[in-house]
Design a protein around this motif. Structure first.
Motif, PDB file in Angstrom:
ATOM      1  N   UNK A  90      -9.114  21.986  10.231  1.00  0.00           N
ATOM      2  CA  UNK A  90      -9.322  20.865   9.359  1.00  0.00           C
ATOM      3  C   UNK A  90      -8.221  19.933   9.224  1.00  0.00           C
ATOM      4  N   UNK A  91      -8.411  18.688   8.827  1.00  0.00           N
ATOM      5  CA  UNK A  91      -7.069  17.676   8.771  1.00  0.00           C
ATOM      6  C   UNK A  91      -6.531  18.248   7.276  1.00  0.00           C
ATOM      7  N   UNK A  92      -5.247  18.159   7.314  1.00  0.00           N
ATOM      8  CA  UNK A  92      -4.491  18.394   6.010  1.00  0.00           C
ATOM      9  C   UNK A  92      -3.426  17.544   5.724  1.00  0.00           C
ATOM     10  N   UNK A  93      -3.273  17.187   4.644  1.00  0.00           N
ATOM     11  CA  UNK A  93      -2.310  16.299   4.092  1.00  0.00           C
ATOM     12  C   UNK A  93      -0.871  16.660   4.233  1.00  0.00           C
ATOM     13  N   UNK A 134       0.976  -1.102  -0.029  1.00  0.00           N
ATOM     14  CA  UNK A 134       0.155  -0.184   0.058  1.00  0.00           C
ATOM     15  C   UNK A 134       0.858   1.232   0.157  1.00  0.00           C
ATOM     16  N   UNK A 135       0.332   2.111  -0.597  1.00  0.00           N
ATOM     17  CA  UNK A 135       0.984   3.602  -0.426  1.00  0.00           C
ATOM     18  C   UNK A 135       0.523   4.077   1.044  1.00  0.00           C
ATOM     19  N   UNK A 136       1.348   4.894   1.606  1.00  0.00           N
ATOM     20  CA  UNK A 136       0.853   5.463   2.946  1.00  0.00           C
ATOM     21  C   UNK A 136       0.903   7.110   2.833  1.00  0.00           C
ATOM     22  N   UNK A 137       0.130   7.724   3.531  1.00  0.00           N
ATOM     23  CA  UNK A 137       0.002   9.150   3.627  1.00  0.00           C
ATOM     24  C   UNK A 137       0.035   9.487   5.089  1.00  0.00           C
ATOM     25  N   UNK A 181       4.410   2.239  -2.429  1.00  0.00           N
ATOM     26  CA  UNK A 181       4.764   1.032  -1.822  1.00  0.00           C
ATOM     27  C   UNK A 181       6.000   0.510  -1.956  1.00  0.00           C
ATOM     28  N   UNK A 182       6.743   1.040  -2.955  1.00  0.00           N
ATOM     29  CA  UNK A 182       8.072   0.579  -3.071  1.00  0.00           C
ATOM     30  C   UNK A 182       8.976   1.539  -2.387  1.00  0.00           C
ATOM     31  N   UNK A 183       8.640   2.710  -2.042  1.00  0.00           N
ATOM     32  CA  UNK A 183       9.372   3.697  -1.149  1.00  0.00           C
ATOM     33  C   UNK A 183      10.142   4.601  -2.084  1.00  0.00           C
ATOM     34  N   UNK A 184      10.071   4.410  -3.308  1.00  0.00           N
ATOM     35  CA  UNK A 184      10.749   5.276  -4.359  1.00  0.00           C
ATOM     36  C   UNK A 184      10.228   6.552  -4.844  1.00  0.00           C
ATOM     37  N   UNK A 185       8.948   6.604  -4.341  1.00  0.00           N
ATOM     38  CA  UNK A 185       8.106   7.798  -4.875  1.00  0.00           C
ATOM     39  C   UNK A 185       7.564   8.508  -3.801  1.00  0.00           C
ATOM     40  N   UNK A 186       7.764   9.594  -3.654  1.00  0.00           N
ATOM     41  CA  UNK A 186       7.346  10.563  -2.355  1.00  0.00           C
ATOM     42  C   UNK A 186       6.733  11.789  -2.899  1.00  0.00           C
ATOM     43  N   UNK A 187       5.841  12.298  -1.986  1.00  0.00           N
ATOM     44  CA  UNK A 187       5.047  13.562  -2.240  1.00  0.00           C
ATOM     45  C   UNK A 187       5.195  14.472  -1.014  1.00  0.00           C
ATOM     46  N   UNK A 188       5.397  15.526  -0.863  1.00  0.00           N
ATOM     47  CA  UNK A 188       5.384  16.819   0.232  1.00  0.00           C
ATOM     48  C   UNK A 188       4.468  17.692  -0.023  1.00  0.00           C
ATOM     49  N   UNK A 189       3.715  18.102   0.746  1.00  0.00           N
ATOM     50  CA  UNK A 189       2.877  19.207   0.732  1.00  0.00           C
ATOM     51  C   UNK A 189       3.721  20.420   1.061  1.00  0.00           C
ATOM     52  N   UNK A 190       3.296  21.653   0.799  1.00  0.00           N
ATOM     53  CA  UNK A 190       4.279  22.900   1.416  1.00  0.00           C
ATOM     54  C   UNK A 190       4.503  22.863   2.629  1.00  0.00           C
ATOM     55  N   UNK A 191       3.638  22.403   3.491  1.00  0.00           N
ATOM     56  CA  UNK A 191       3.804  22.271   4.905  1.00  0.00           C
ATOM     57  C   UNK A 191       5.036  21.335   5.366  1.00  0.00           C
TER      58      UNK A 191
END
Length: 126
Positions: A44-47, A32-35, A53-63
């Motif tokens: 409110x909740x924010x991402x 699974x991917x995890x956030x 799942x591989x660990x090789x792809x990540x995303x970051x919000x400005x936070x």
């Protein structure tokens, strides 16, 4: 029974660091991917970030950009959120959540998640 458990929260001074853990039971987290999400008091909740799942792809919000790092450890069925240079505005409850996604993809949509943890409290204060 399948579930996620967050840990590692606590009280830290501004400028300090914490490492949050998100551990899965009853299923293989690498499938699974995890956030990570944050809910500040009265807001409110924010991402925050997600990892595939591989660990090789990540995303970051400005936070999170430049201060937080998401990673995973297969042997421990765990995903981490390393948080550095913490600020008072980082205070809140941090949740992890997991869902199935394609390779090199993850989602920051809370309502799309299959599994959600109950959260861990982070307080950044002097």
């Amino acid at each position: 029974q399948s579930h996620l458990v967050e840990s590692g929260g606590g009280l830290v001074q501004p400028g300090g660091s914490l490492r949050l853990s998100c551990t899965a039971s009853g299923f293989i987290l690498d499938d699974y991917s995890v956030a990570w999400f944050r809910q500040a008091p009265g807001k409110e909740r924010k991402a925050v970030s997600c990892i595939d799942g591989s660990g090789g792809y990540t995303v970051y919000t400005d936070t999170a950009k430049g201060r937080f790092t998401v990673s995973r450890e297969k042997s421990k069925n765990t995903v981490y959120l390393q948080m550095n240079s913490l600020k008072s505005e980082d205070t809140g409850v941090y949740f992890c959540a997991a869902t199935g996604t394609d390779y090199r993809h993850c989602t920051l949509d809370w309502y799309h998640m299959t599994f959600r943890g109950n959260g861990t409290d982070v307080i950044v204060s002097s």
